[in-house]
Design a protein around this motif. Sequence first.
Motif, PDB file in Angstrom:
ATOM      1  N   ASN A 270       0.860  -1.192   0.000  1.00  0.00           N
ATOM      2  CA  ASN A 270       0.000   0.000   0.000  1.00  0.00           C
ATOM      3  C   ASN A 270       0.895   1.241   0.000  1.00  0.00           C
ATOM      4  OD1 ASN A 270      -1.774   2.099   0.480  1.00  0.00           O
ATOM      5  ND2 ASN A 270      -2.964   1.004   2.007  1.00  0.00           N
ATOM      6  N   PRO A 271       0.896   2.012  -1.085  1.00  0.00           N
ATOM      7  CA  PRO A 271       1.824   3.159  -1.167  1.00  0.00           C
ATOM      8  C   PRO A 271       1.531   4.258  -0.158  1.00  0.00           C
ATOM      9  CG  PRO A 271       0.261   3.210  -2.986  1.00  0.00           C
ATOM     10  CD  PRO A 271       0.041   1.906  -2.288  1.00  0.00           C
ATOM     11  N   TYR A 272       0.351   4.235   0.473  1.00  0.00           N
ATOM     12  CA  TYR A 272      -0.017   5.300   1.396  1.00  0.00           C
ATOM     13  C   TYR A 272       0.382   4.997   2.841  1.00  0.00           C
ATOM     14  CZ  TYR A 272      -2.827   6.846  -2.555  1.00  0.00           C
ATOM     15  OH  TYR A 272      -3.235   7.265  -3.794  1.00  0.00           O
ATOM     16  N   LYS A 273       0.976   3.819   3.071  1.00  0.00           N
ATOM     17  CA  LYS A 273       1.430   3.505   4.419  1.00  0.00           C
ATOM     18  C   LYS A 273       2.666   4.345   4.777  1.00  0.00           C
ATOM     19  CE  LYS A 273      -1.579   0.303   5.474  1.00  0.00           C
ATOM     20  NZ  LYS A 273      -2.539   0.475   6.584  1.00  0.00           N
ATOM     21  N   SER A 274       2.941   4.431   6.079  1.00  0.00           N
ATOM     22  CA  SER A 274       4.039   5.277   6.556  1.00  0.00           C
ATOM     23  C   SER A 274       5.395   4.631   6.292  1.00  0.00           C
ATOM     24  CB  SER A 274       3.880   5.545   8.049  1.00  0.00           C
ATOM     25  OG  SER A 274       2.672   6.219   8.321  1.00  0.00           O
ATOM     26  N   THR A 275       6.402   5.482   6.181  1.00  0.00           N
ATOM     27  CA  THR A 275       7.779   5.028   5.997  1.00  0.00           C
ATOM     28  C   THR A 275       8.385   4.661   7.339  1.00  0.00           C
ATOM     29  OG1 THR A 275       8.004   6.475   4.082  1.00  0.00           O
ATOM     30  CG2 THR A 275      10.037   5.697   5.113  1.00  0.00           C
ATOM     31  N   GLY A 276       9.153   3.581   7.359  1.00  0.00           N
ATOM     32  CA  GLY A 276       9.773   3.115   8.597  1.00  0.00           C
ATOM     33  C   GLY A 276      11.051   3.865   8.929  1.00  0.00           C
ATOM     34  N   PRO A 277      11.767   3.427   9.978  1.00  0.00           N
ATOM     35  CA  PRO A 277      12.996   4.117  10.410  1.00  0.00           C
ATOM     36  C   PRO A 277      14.113   4.089   9.371  1.00  0.00           C
ATOM     37  CG  PRO A 277      12.180   2.635  12.129  1.00  0.00           C
ATOM     38  CD  PRO A 277      11.400   2.335  10.894  1.00  0.00           C
ATOM     39  N   ASP A 278      14.074   3.109   8.439  1.00  0.00           N
ATOM     40  CA  ASP A 278      15.143   3.024   7.443  1.00  0.00           C
ATOM     41  C   ASP A 278      14.962   4.004   6.295  1.00  0.00           C
ATOM     42  OD1 ASP A 278      12.944   1.868   6.320  1.00  0.00           O
ATOM     43  OD2 ASP A 278      13.896  -0.039   5.811  1.00  0.00           O
ATOM     44  N   GLY A 279      13.828   4.703   6.237  1.00  0.00           N
ATOM     45  CA  GLY A 279      13.615   5.725   5.216  1.00  0.00           C
ATOM     46  C   GLY A 279      13.156   5.198   3.870  1.00  0.00           C
ATOM     47  N   TRP A 313      15.860  -3.582  10.497  1.00  0.00           N
ATOM     48  CA  TRP A 313      14.623  -4.349  10.622  1.00  0.00           C
ATOM     49  C   TRP A 313      14.198  -4.517  12.072  1.00  0.00           C
ATOM     50  CZ3 TRP A 313      15.571  -8.970   6.705  1.00  0.00           C
ATOM     51  CH2 TRP A 313      15.796  -8.417   5.432  1.00  0.00           C
ATOM     52  N   LYS A 314      15.117  -4.281  12.980  1.00  0.00           N
ATOM     53  CA  LYS A 314      14.816  -4.422  14.413  1.00  0.00           C
ATOM     54  C   LYS A 314      14.534  -3.079  15.076  1.00  0.00           C
ATOM     55  CE  LYS A 314      18.711  -6.719  14.926  1.00  0.00           C
ATOM     56  NZ  LYS A 314      19.829  -7.463  15.535  1.00  0.00           N
ATOM     57  N   ARG A 315      14.737  -1.996  14.354  1.00  0.00           N
ATOM     58  CA  ARG A 315      14.478  -0.672  14.908  1.00  0.00           C
ATOM     59  C   ARG A 315      13.015  -0.288  14.708  1.00  0.00           C
ATOM     60  NH1 ARG A 315      19.643   0.689  12.396  1.00  0.00           N
ATOM     61  NH2 ARG A 315      21.235   0.899  14.004  1.00  0.00           N
ATOM     62  N   THR A 316      12.485   0.466  15.644  1.00  0.00           N
ATOM     63  CA  THR A 316      11.101   0.938  15.533  1.00  0.00           C
ATOM     64  C   THR A 316      11.003   2.387  15.992  1.00  0.00           C
ATOM     65  OG1 THR A 316      10.524   0.181  17.772  1.00  0.00           O
ATOM     66  CG2 THR A 316      10.154  -1.367  15.972  1.00  0.00           C
ATOM     67  N   ASN A 317      10.074   3.105  15.415  1.00  0.00           N
ATOM     68  CA  ASN A 317       9.700   4.424  15.918  1.00  0.00           C
ATOM     69  C   ASN A 317       8.462   4.232  16.796  1.00  0.00           C
ATOM     70  OD1 ASN A 317      11.740   5.721  14.503  1.00  0.00           O
ATOM     71  ND2 ASN A 317      10.458   6.099  12.721  1.00  0.00           N
ATOM     72  N   VAL A 318       8.620   4.465  18.095  1.00  0.00           N
ATOM     73  CA  VAL A 318       7.542   4.207  19.047  1.00  0.00           C
ATOM     74  C   VAL A 318       6.842   5.513  19.383  1.00  0.00           C
ATOM     75  CG1 VAL A 318       6.950   3.315  21.321  1.00  0.00           C
ATOM     76  CG2 VAL A 318       8.770   2.228  19.992  1.00  0.00           C
ATOM     77  N   THR A 319       5.524   5.516  19.243  1.00  0.00           N
ATOM     78  CA  THR A 319       4.702   6.678  19.576  1.00  0.00           C
ATOM     79  C   THR A 319       3.791   6.321  20.748  1.00  0.00           C
ATOM     80  OG1 THR A 319       4.682   7.408  17.271  1.00  0.00           O
ATOM     81  CG2 THR A 319       2.998   8.334  18.724  1.00  0.00           C
ATOM     82  N   PRO A 320       3.874   7.050  21.861  1.00  0.00           N
ATOM     83  CA  PRO A 320       2.972   6.772  22.988  1.00  0.00           C
ATOM     84  C   PRO A 320       1.581   7.327  22.724  1.00  0.00           C
ATOM     85  CG  PRO A 320       4.461   8.570  23.543  1.00  0.00           C
ATOM     86  CD  PRO A 320       4.862   8.096  22.179  1.00  0.00           C
ATOM     87  N   ILE A 321       0.577   6.493  22.899  1.00  0.00           N
ATOM     88  CA  ILE A 321      -0.817   6.878  22.688  1.00  0.00           C
ATOM     89  C   ILE A 321      -1.545   6.841  24.025  1.00  0.00           C
ATOM     90  CG2 ILE A 321      -2.966   6.366  21.482  1.00  0.00           C
ATOM     91  CD1 ILE A 321      -0.734   7.292  19.660  1.00  0.00           C
ATOM     92  N   LEU A 338       6.262   1.679  14.715  1.00  0.00           N
ATOM     93  CA  LEU A 338       6.372   1.751  13.262  1.00  0.00           C
ATOM     94  C   LEU A 338       7.693   1.112  12.863  1.00  0.00           C
ATOM     95  CD1 LEU A 338       5.300   2.768  10.525  1.00  0.00           C
ATOM     96  CD2 LEU A 338       6.519   4.913  10.953  1.00  0.00           C
ATOM     97  N   THR A 339       7.619  -0.023  12.185  1.00  0.00           N
ATOM     98  CA  THR A 339       8.818  -0.769  11.805  1.00  0.00           C
ATOM     99  C   THR A 339       9.134  -0.563  10.330  1.00  0.00           C
ATOM    100  OG1 THR A 339       7.489  -2.732  11.334  1.00  0.00           O
ATOM    101  CG2 THR A 339       8.373  -2.526  13.560  1.00  0.00           C
TER     102      THR A 339
END
Length: 343
Positions: A270-279, A313-321, A338-339
């Motif tokens: 899905n091209p509209y999904k967010s980009t992960g930490p690797d850019g 692949w093991k890095r994530t952007n974590v957002t507290p909700i 977000l992986t």
Amino acid sequence: MNTNSLQQHVNEPTRGNNILDLVMTTTDLSINGLEVTNKIGDHQMIEFSLEVQDPNTRTQHKRVLDYKRPNFELMKEELSSYNYEVLMNNKNAEECYMILRDKIATATDHHIPRKRIRPTNNPPWFSQEIKRLINSRQHSYRRLKRYQTEPHRQEHIHACRVVKRTIKSTKRNKEITVAAQAKTNPKSFYKYVNDRRLKSNTIGPLIDSEGSTQTNNKSKAKILNTYFTSVFTHEDLTEIPQPHVLNTQEILSDGVFTVQEVEEQLSILNPYKSTGPDGLGPWILKETAEVISKPLTNIFNRSLETGIVPDDWKRTNVTPIFKKGNKQIPNNYRPISLTSVIS
């Protein structure tokens, strides 16, 4: 309160055994640290902090990829010009992935222009046409104040009606477009909703394990990280149950990835999904699937053979909700990770 979307925050008696003093807000406003404290007369005093976003607050300029003007053909041509077998010879999965990631990033910079997003307080449906009509209305008002004639009054009334009619029409068309794209592009829907909210997405003050209130961003991130890691499940590896043995004539073949399988999975991203930490965004991976599927297959198979997983692949952007309750308590937040799209 439900009719007007109000929320009542006082849960303790403020006069005798009764809750007579109320603090009501809309769900778009944040109440932090509400306490019923000292007595004033025959009522208890209520102390709290109110989190309100400054309407004049402007964020910094951001430069993002402009996917309306990419040249994916030249990008694929550049990516296909590399001999990945030579570049990845005698290298592990981590080193191979770093090579591929850097090549894709370089090709992205060459063939996908960037655009600057200017901070604005205008609503999402605001356009240059509306801006022009508002300016025209202002000019007609100045002429009316200066000359005080009937023609100028009628001119100003007409300008006001045109602005009102245009805003109503533009807003309706914007909402119809967002609703029509809600399934295929949910990000545009949530962006439109969030732009209309006054609530700040920032995390307010947090109380640490020692009971102190922390307002520094680094300290708050450390508090949330400590809590999130504390709730992980730690399995007892000393008492692993033995699996039940079944006799079968079937033999499990070696698990390997094929170029065709990888290309098929990349093509349905899905091209509209967010980009992960690797850019590496899903749009780029999908458009270049034909070219990058072979080196990516090589990386997957080497990872299976050696047991090495690339660090990205093991890095994530974590957002507290925030869930519910007191916003100063870290236990009332849950992490959203977000992986990497490839992982």
